[in-house]
Design an enzyme around this catalytic site. Structure first.
Site, short mmCIF file in Angstrom:
data_model
loop_
_atom_site.label_atom_id
_atom_site.label_comp_id
_atom_site.label_asym_id
_atom_site.label_seq_id
_atom_site.Cartn_x
_atom_site.Cartn_y
_atom_site.Cartn_z
N GLU A 1 91.83 87.26 13.27
CA GLU A 1 91.60 86.82 14.67
C GLU A 1 92.68 87.34 15.61
O GLU A 1 93.12 86.62 16.51
CB GLU A 1 91.54 85.29 14.75
CG GLU A 1 90.23 84.71 14.36
CD GLU A 1 89.07 85.39 15.05
OE1 GLU A 1 89.21 85.78 16.22
OE2 GLU A 1 88.03 85.57 14.40
C1 LIG Z 1 90.75 87.69 4.97
C2 LIG Z 1 90.35 88.36 6.24
C3 LIG Z 1 89.22 87.92 6.91
C4 LIG Z 1 88.77 88.60 8.05
N1 LIG Z 1 87.59 88.25 8.63
C5 LIG Z 1 87.08 89.03 9.62
C6 LIG Z 1 85.77 88.79 10.13
O1 LIG Z 1 85.08 87.87 9.70
N2 LIG Z 1 85.29 89.64 11.08
C7 LIG Z 1 86.01 90.68 11.57
O2 LIG Z 1 85.51 91.40 12.42
N3 LIG Z 1 87.27 90.92 11.11
C8 LIG Z 1 87.81 90.12 10.16
N4 LIG Z 1 89.08 90.35 9.68
C9 LIG Z 1 89.83 91.47 10.22
C10 LIG Z 1 91.07 91.05 10.97
O3 LIG Z 1 90.75 90.56 12.22
C11 LIG Z 1 91.98 92.29 10.98
O4 LIG Z 1 92.53 92.41 9.68
C12 LIG Z 1 93.07 92.21 12.00
O5 LIG Z 1 92.54 92.26 13.29
C13 LIG Z 1 94.11 93.32 11.82
O6 LIG Z 1 93.50 94.56 11.70
P1 LIG Z 1 93.92 95.51 10.49
O7 LIG Z 1 93.81 94.74 9.23
O8 LIG Z 1 93.13 96.77 10.60
O9 LIG Z 1 95.45 95.82 10.69
P2 LIG Z 1 96.07 96.91 11.67
O10 LIG Z 1 95.35 96.89 12.97
O11 LIG Z 1 96.20 98.18 10.94
O12 LIG Z 1 97.52 96.29 11.91
C14 LIG Z 1 98.55 96.33 10.93
C15 LIG Z 1 99.86 95.84 11.55
O13 LIG Z 1 100.22 96.64 12.67
C16 LIG Z 1 100.35 95.85 13.84
N5 LIG Z 1 99.79 96.55 14.99
C17 LIG Z 1 98.60 97.20 15.05
N6 LIG Z 1 98.43 97.71 16.28
C18 LIG Z 1 99.49 97.36 17.02
C19 LIG Z 1 99.88 97.58 18.36
N7 LIG Z 1 99.12 98.23 19.23
N8 LIG Z 1 101.06 97.07 18.77
C20 LIG Z 1 101.84 96.38 17.93
N9 LIG Z 1 101.53 96.14 16.64
C21 LIG Z 1 100.37 96.62 16.19
C22 LIG Z 1 99.57 94.57 13.57
O14 LIG Z 1 100.07 93.48 14.32
C23 LIG Z 1 99.77 94.40 12.06
O15 LIG Z 1 100.96 93.73 11.82
C24 LIG Z 1 89.54 89.66 8.57
C25 LIG Z 1 90.72 90.05 7.91
C26 LIG Z 1 91.12 89.42 6.76
C27 LIG Z 1 92.36 89.89 6.07
#
Ligand SMILES: Cc1cc2nc3c(=O)[nH]c(=O)nc-3n(C[C@H](O)[C@H](O)[C@H](O)COP(=O)(O)OP(=O)(O)OC[C@H]3O[C@@H](n4cnc5c(N)ncnc54)[C@H](O)[C@@H]3O)c2cc1C
Length: 595
Positions: free
Chosen positions: A446
């Site tokens: 989220e």
């Molecule tokens: C168990 C689980 C359930 C989930 N359920 C859903 C769901 O039901 N529906 C759905 O759509 N998604 C879902 N998600 C996805 C979740 O919302 C994403 O994992 C989250 O938004 C982070 O995206 P990412 O994993 O690609 O990490 P990334 O975007 O790759 O981020 C990795 C790290 O880099 C940091 N970062 C990235 N971009 C920036 C920036 N511009 N500035 C500063 N820091 C940055 C982040 O804060 C994080 O610490 C779920 C995830 C998990 C793990």
């Protein structure tokens, strides 16, 4: 006494602090009274205790499986969700569909029981309610009837399909395509990632809310549209028809929250061919290119739900470690005769410190989330327009804090709960290690902690010349004035709050005048933590006032936790604010090669 949640605390927060009876006097809640609220909280406790808690550990040890075609979840999950729906909780949260909707603040108090008892099972219900609410707000009457109603009846479940393998934090980069067809439907093609509840056999159908781009849509978030994409297509009479073209590439194996299946769906790859051709059939919600704005109403609700979950898991860890510390005999007070009996852990000041810290985090977080839910109630139902607007403004400002602070300090409390149990806490014989693993998700999904921080400092506090922040500060000031008038102890705590609050405002102003957004946002997560600590200190001083003049261990506990937070925790913001004012850009200039 339950170790899932404290009913006494929920009663205090709703009735002695938030003044829920005053809220119930509004015409919108005409069907409710203190008695109905008490009854619904009793029911939440009973269903959570008997249907959700018993399989919490079993779900963790037996995570969902995928055999290449379908997903299997242990049967208790579906049974518990049926009981949840039968008890009326699914429909009670969907304002406009239920004849006598509960206030969001009361509903949140109910949900805390389910999330504390079993976060994994609760997630299916939360996603379903959020999807039904989104359609209720933004769908056509036909979409509401066809998709939202079966969800509120618990026959179908809902999901939110936003993330893609290459687009998590930055949804602007999603590439899932939605191609329009002559009959007004769309065909969806793409790969999604991390989708909770994305497939299972617990419901007749699953209603996916999918973000995708139409041909020629503008780049970035301005070109994203929202679609209803059911797992099984639905006829005009509501009957289930062909299987839609959605399959799974696989499921993810997680650290915690294992009861909620997490999936990698593929849309439009031809796994099924509805109407004779590949492509997942989707129905536009609202207008093209308005998808992000519409999805935000679901995401904001889900963000408050995440804060609540983090607080609730923190609460149960606290109660379990407290119960353990009262039973387990170990050591004696410093200087005691070694031939005297050992004392319970709770007699040691350091163990008490860990328990009081947990109490201040989790009861502070729970109060913060219930306050946010009350702001939502006020924004929808306050009789005065000005009050409605103010509540909406404050809620908008506080949403990143309500999502993030409990997500940081809930796991911190769970970490302390493990420590209170010592070696036993590190084993799977006790639940505290699972609570920690479950809660560790909350700063990630989220919108990660870092993304919430950018939202708070980069957008929310500066909106309309800082209007919302001004409103928040005025409310803190009013609490501080009341505490000063209440007693000398109250005055000391109030002085601490106003000093931290002034420091926060001055630092915000200084950051805003840097004229360099990159530098301003370099330490945004520190800002988020400081803002959260100041807000929770305010929430604690306000609770202190609600307990003022009342006698008994419960109120003494509230005073002790408030004092702990304002005297031990709040001072930690000083050095963080100094660091923000310095804006030294340490991480900005850093060559990634040195990391
Ligand atoms: C168990 C689980 C359930 C989930 N359920 C859903 C769901 O039901 N529906 C759905 O759509 N998604 C879902 N998600 C996805 C979740 O919302 C994403 O994992 C989250 O938004 C982070 O995206 P990412 O994993 O690609 O990490 P990334 O975007 O790759 O981020 C990795 C790290 O880099 C940091 N970062 C990235 N971009 C920036 C920036 N511009 N500035 C500063 N820091 C940055 C982040 O804060 C994080 O610490 C779920 C995830 C998990 C793990």
């Amino acid at each position: 006494m339950s170790t899932i949640m404290s009913r006494r605390d929920l009663d205090f927060l709703l009735h002695e602090w938030l003044g829920t009876e005053e809220l119930l006097a509004r015409p919108h809640y005409a069907d409710h009274s203190r008695d109905t609220v008490d009854a619904v909280l009793d029911l939440a406790e009973q269903v959570a205790t008997t249907q959700f808690a018993p399989h919490n550990r079993r779900s963790d040890l037996n995570e969902p499986t995928f055999d290449g075609t379908s997903v299997t979840v242990i049967p208790e999950v579906g049974v518990a969700l049926r009981a949840f729906a039968d008890a009326g909780f699914l429909s009670a949260s969907v304002d406009g569909l239920d004849a006598s909707p509960l206030p969001a603040s009361v509903f949140a108090a109910c949900m805390s029981w389910f999330q504390a008892a079993n976060a994994g099972t609760s997630a299916y219900a939360l996603l379903t309610m959020a999807a039904a609410n989104l359609l209720r707000k933004h769908g056509t009457p036909e979409q509401v009837e066809r998709y939202a109603v079966p969800m509120t009846e618990g026959r179908w479940f809902g999901t939110m399909m936003l993330s893609e393998p290459h687009a998590g934090s930055n949804l602007a980069d999603i590439t899932t395509r939605a191609e329009p067809r002559d009959d007004g439907t769309y065909r969806i093609f793409g790969r999604k990632m991390w989708i909770s509840g994305g497939d299972h056999e617990m419901a007749e159908n699953i209603v996916h809310l999918v973000l995708a781009r139409t041909p020629g849509a503008p780049a970035g978030t301005k070109g994203i549209s929202l679609f209803v994409v059911p797992k099984v297509l639905v006829g005009d009479d509501g009957s289930l028809g062909e299987r839609n073209d959605i399959a799974l590439a696989g499921i993810n194996h997680k650290m915690g929250y294992r009861g909620t299946v997490n999936t990698a769906p593929v849309l439009g790859d031809g796994a099924s061919t509805p109407g004779g051709s590949a492509g997942a059939v989707g129905y536009l919600v609202g207008a093209e290119n308005r998808g992000m704005a519409l999805m935000f109403s679901m995401m904001n609700e889900a963000r408050i739900g995440v804060g609540l979950c983090a607080a609730a898991i923190g609460c149960t860890g606290y109660l379990e470690s407290l119960s353990y510390a009262r039973e387990r005999l170990q050591g004696r007070p410093i200087g005691a005769d070694p031939t005297t009996p050992q004392v319970p852990l709770v007699e040691h000041p350091d163990v008490r410190r860990m328990l009081l810290a947990q109490k201040s985090y989790v009861e502070g977080a729970l109060a913060l989330v219930l306050m946010a839910a009350r702001l939502y109630d006020d924004s929808e139902t306050a009789e005065d327009t000005h009050e409605r607007e103010q509540a909406a403004t404050l809620l908008g400002l506080l949403t990143p804090v309500v999502k993030s602070w409990p997500s940081q300090y809930g796991p911190a409390a769970n970490d302390l709960a493990i420590q209170v149990l010592g070696g036993a806490g590190y084993t799977r014989d006790f639940d505290v290690e699972q609570h920690y693993r479950d809660n560790r998700l909350n700063p990630i999904h989220e919108g990660t902690h870092g993304i919430q921080a950018l939202d708070l400092l980069g957008r929310k506090v500066l909106l309309d010349g800082g209007k919302a922040l001004g409103l928040l500060v005025a409310r803190m000031q009013a609490t501080a004035d009341r505490a000063r008038a209440a007693s000398p102890d109250g005055a000391l705590l109030a002085d601490r709050l106003t000093a931290a609050c002034s420091d926060l405002v001055a630092t915000t102003a200084q950051l805003a005048t840097l004229g360099d957004p990159v530098r301003m946002l370099a330490d945004a997560t520190t800002y988020l933590e400081v803002a959260g600590h100041v807000v929770v200190a305010w929430v604690w001083l306000d609770q202190w006032l609600a307990a003022h003049g009342k006698e008994g261990a419960f109120y003494d506990g509230k005073r002790a936790a408030a004092t702990f937070f304002l005297t031990r925790e709040l001072p930690r913001v000083g050095p963080m604010l100094a660091l923000l004012r310095d804006a030294d850009g340490l991480t900005l200039g850093l060559d990634p090669a040195v990391l």
